[in-house]
Each structure stands twice: as structure tokens, then as C-alpha cells.
Design an enzyme around this catalytic site. Structure first.
Site, PDB file in Angstrom:
ATOM      1  N   ARG A 164      75.234  28.378  99.877  1.00 59.30           N
ATOM      2  CA  ARG A 164      76.554  27.737  99.827  1.00 59.30           C
ATOM      3  C   ARG A 164      77.600  28.602  99.129  1.00 59.30           C
ATOM      4  O   ARG A 164      78.472  28.100  98.422  1.00 59.30           O
ATOM      5  CB  ARG A 164      76.495  26.379  99.114  1.00 59.30           C
ATOM      6  CG  ARG A 164      75.724  25.301  99.845  1.00 59.30           C
ATOM      7  CD  ARG A 164      76.401  24.939 101.163  1.00 59.30           C
ATOM      8  NE  ARG A 164      75.863  23.709 101.733  1.00 59.30           N
ATOM      9  CZ  ARG A 164      74.770  23.631 102.482  1.00 59.30           C
ATOM     10  NH1 ARG A 164      74.071  24.713 102.774  1.00 59.30           N
ATOM     11  NH2 ARG A 164      74.385  22.472 102.973  1.00 59.30           N
ATOM     12  N   SER A 234      77.786  16.832 101.509  1.00 57.85           N
ATOM     13  CA  SER A 234      77.188  16.935 100.170  1.00 57.85           C
ATOM     14  C   SER A 234      78.283  17.225  99.156  1.00 57.85           C
ATOM     15  O   SER A 234      79.045  18.176  99.326  1.00 57.85           O
ATOM     16  CB  SER A 234      76.200  18.096 100.119  1.00 57.85           C
ATOM     17  OG  SER A 234      75.212  17.968 101.091  1.00 57.85           O
ATOM     18  N   GLU A 330      80.207  21.062  95.494  1.00 57.37           N
ATOM     19  CA  GLU A 330      80.254  21.962  96.647  1.00 57.37           C
ATOM     20  C   GLU A 330      81.692  22.147  97.155  1.00 57.37           C
ATOM     21  O   GLU A 330      82.091  23.263  97.445  1.00 57.37           O
ATOM     22  CB  GLU A 330      79.339  21.426  97.751  1.00 57.37           C
ATOM     23  CG  GLU A 330      78.972  22.492  98.707  1.00 57.37           C
ATOM     24  CD  GLU A 330      78.328  21.974  99.963  1.00 57.37           C
ATOM     25  OE1 GLU A 330      78.004  22.817 100.781  1.00 57.37           O
ATOM     26  OE2 GLU A 330      78.167  20.768 100.136  1.00 57.37           O
TER      27      GLU A 330
END
Ligand code: EPU
Length: 348
Positions: A164, A234, A330
Site C-alpha cells: 500500500r 479499508s 490508508e
């Protein structure tokens, strides 16, 4: 190039929280970029580059220029050995690209089906799902350095992809990604090892389109659709801890899921940690932890970005207190609510 002053961003973020920016600039073709850079109105303002708005939380109004990237493009390039190369414009919808490729029989992207957002955002956070990350299907990208207008090609190594993460995430506002070249294997093999994927195929022979259908079904069952209920997928990354820390955690919670990485560290499940703190389904007004998946924060209606951030802070504090593990968000928190983002917004 389209310019709107004091524009509402409600429709430009998948949390659907209200926010305004000083200018909203839509770039529809590569030639718009030099025009934008020469425009004195934008010269000394902070910049935020936005694709589909599916990985951002506006906690307040944005005092600068939001650049909405709508650059189109779809072109098969010459094959490279055993791989096909597909160049796509940063403004194309990610899922539409996945579907178009699998429906024409080309495999490789199917595990990344139904991820919201545009193509240009995919390398920024190295999107990943069901055992595949963008970096596994990435050849190169073309970007423009907004500091000086120079074009630059980035290879896979240049992008510094990690879980990520990429160098573009570390420098928001600097690199405008214009197009991405994807690398799809001619000899396709399905990736069905993520728990639950094979079961959804129910014994049918795997084809790229069928695997994509299965992933779509799994995601629809688990994750809320931003069209119905505001969210950004998320909200937290799965935290990575040392093997020693993992042993300590396992000693007190033997059922804690952990995925051992190549370097020996262990990726924990943020959803599990949040759930174990009893926070799944928690609501504070219209800001909530999604009842169906603890990793997703949702806007049940009229939550503001500040409401959602307050809830996120509470979730982080609770998990930190119970497990001594710090969850990192995130999405990009705008403007600059995270200490690590403090100095990285681009000024010219
Ligand atoms: N779990 C819980 N409670 C929940 C949900 C999950 O305890 O409410 C536990 C279960 O033990 C489950 C484990 O968490 O086995 C993992 O759950 P899941 O398979 O849903 O995956 P995840 O680690 O929570 C990651 C990605 C998702 C991606 C899936 C599938 C991150 C931050 N998220 O979630 O990506 O779709 O794997 O590959 O890495 C996104 O980034 O927006 C996203 C949805």
C-alpha cells in the site's frame, strides 16, 4: 481544462463528506498540464491530485487547488517477450479497465476487480487484493513533475512499491501520473490461493472473466458499495510487526491471524484487532465502523470528515492500548492531519 472556484467536493470523495476547495481544476488532456502550470492563479497554492476520490478523507476545507485527473487512453503496445503491454490513461476507471481486459480474454488483472478509483491512483498506493498487487502487473508509468513541468518515465523499481505504498504516496502533490503501462502474462495462470476465492468458482474452469466475477461477488458480499454508503475501502493498513513482537502477541492471543512476509516480519489483520476490541459496528453519530467488515469506516448519512477522523482516532487509540500496535490510515487525510504528511504537500 475546466476551473471552478470555491467548488464543493462532496461528489469528489467516496465518503461523500462535505468539503470545499479554493479551486477545482479538471485536466482532460495532456496539453492541459502546461496551461495549468502557467496559470498564475494556482502558482502559490498547495495542490492535491485526485482521481476518483476513493482514497481520501477531507477533514476540513482544502485551501488549495484540487486537480481532478480525467486523462483518457487505452492502447495495446508491442508485446514484450511473454507479456502483453497495455497503456491506459490515468483518468480511466480502474474496474472498467479490468473488465475490458478480462472480457477480451486477457488475464492478469482479475484479482484486482471492483477496486474503486481511477488508473492513476492505482500505483500511488500499489492497490492490492486477493493475492495480487498492482506492482505484479506493472511495467512503467509516465508522470509530470509539477515542480518544473518535466515529463518522466518511471520503471517498476523507480516507483519503490511496497505494501500500500510507493514513492508517489510519500510526495503527494508533486507527481501527476498521466498514464500507466500494465504488463499482462500471455501464459495466464489463475491466482486462487486467497481464502474463499476458489470456493466461489464452484468447480467451474477458471477463466479471467470468471475469476473476475468471483472477486466481484466476494467484494460485494463483504464490502459496502460507496454508491450506497460512503466509504473508502479499508481505512487502516494491516500493520506489520517484527517476528518477536508477533510471538509475544500470539502468546496472549493464539487465534490472532498473522501472515509471515519474505523478510520474516509478520502482517497482522487490522480488521481482527479492531473486532477483538469490540468496535465492529460502533457508531458515533453518522460515523461508523462498518458492521460487515471492521476495517471499513462508513458515513451512514451526514457525517463530516472531522466526525470520521474522530472515530478513526478512537479506533486507533483503543487498538494501541489493548495490543500496543499502531494502525496507520490508508487514505490520505486532507488537509494534513497525519504528522507524516505534514511537510509533504506540494508548494511550487
Ligand atoms: N476479519 C475480522 N473481522 C472482520 C473482517 C475480517 O476479524 O470484520 C479477519 C478475518 O480473520 C479475516 C482477516 O481479517 O480472515 C482478513 O480479512 P479480509 O480477507 O477481508 O482481508 P483484509 O486483510 O481485512 C485486505 C485488504 C483489502 C482486500 C482484502 C483481500 C488491506 C488494508 N486491505 O483486507 O483491500 O480487498 O485484503 O485481499 O490490505 C482496500 O484496500 O480498500 C481493500 C478493501
Amino acid at each position: 481544462m475546466r476551473v471552478r472556484a470555491h467548488a464543493a467536493l462532496d461528489a469528489f470523495n467516496t465518503f461523500h463528506v462535505p468539503a470545499q476547495c479554493r479551486y477545482l481544476v479538471t485536466l482532460e488532456q495532456p496539453d492541459d498540464v502546461p496551461v495549468f502550470l502557467d496559470d498564475a492563479r494556482f502558482a502559490n497554492l498547495p495542490r492535491l491530485i485526485l482521481g476518483g476520490g476513493s482514497n481520501v478523507l477531507f477533514v476540513a476545507d482544502y485551501p488549495g487547488v484540487v486537480m481532478h485527473i480525467a486523462l483518457p487512453g487505452w492502447k495495446w503496445l508491442d508485446d514484450l517477450g511473454d507479456d502483453r503491454l497495455l497503456r491506459v490513461g490515468a483518468g480511466e476507471g480502474w474496474h472498467a479497465v479490468v473488465r475490458r481486459s478480462v472480457e477480451s480474454g486477457h488475464g492478469g488483472l482479475e484479482n484486482l476487480s471492483l477496486i474503486p478509483g481511477r488508473v492513476g491512483a492505482a500505483p500511488v498506493q500499489n492497490i492490492g487484493a486477493y493475492g495480487v498487487e498492482l506492482k505484479d502487473r506493472f511495467e512503467s508509468l509516465q508522470a509530470i513533475d509539477l515542480n518544473d513541468g518535466a515529463e518522466r518515465m518511471f520503471s517498476r523499481d523507480d516507483c519503490q512499491f511496497a505494501y500500500r505504498h510507493s514513492r508517489f504516496k510519500a510526495e503527494p502533490g508533486r507527481w501527476l501520473i498521466a498514464s500507466v503501462v500494465l504488463r499482462l502474462p500471455k501464459r495466464w495462470e489463475p491466482r486462487l490461493d486467497y481464502p474463499g476465492v476458489e470456493a466461489v468458482l464452484a468447480g467451474k474452469a477458471a477463466t479471467p472473466a470468471r475469476v473476475s466475477d468471483a472477486i466481484v461477488a466476494i467484494r460485494r458480499e463483504k464490502l459496502p458499495d460507496p454508491a450506497d454508503i460512503g466509504n473508502a475501502g479499508s481505512f487502516f493498513k494491516n500493520p506489520i510487526v517484527s517476528a518477536k513482537r508477533h510471538d509475544e502477541l500470539k502468546a496472549c492471543c493464539p487465534d490472532m491471524p498473522g501472515f509471515i512476509l519474505a523478510d520474516g516480519r509478520v502482517k497482522l489483520s487490522a480488521a481482527w484487532l479492531i473486532e477483538r476490541c469490540g468496535l465492529r459496528g460502533l457508531r458515533d453519530g453518522d460515523a461508523g465502523v462498518y458492521p460487515g467488515h471492521a476495517l471499513v469506516l462508513v458515513n451512514h448519512g451526514r457525517a463530516s470528515g472531522a466526525d470520521l477522523w474522530r472515530l478513526a482516532t478512537r479506533v486507533r487509540a483503543t487498538v494501541a492500548e489493548r495490543f500496543e500496535v499502531l494502525l496507520e490510515p490508508e487514505p490520505l487525510i486532507v488537509p494534513n492531519a497525519m504528522p507524516s504528511q505534514m511537510s509533504s504537500h506540494g508548494h511550487r
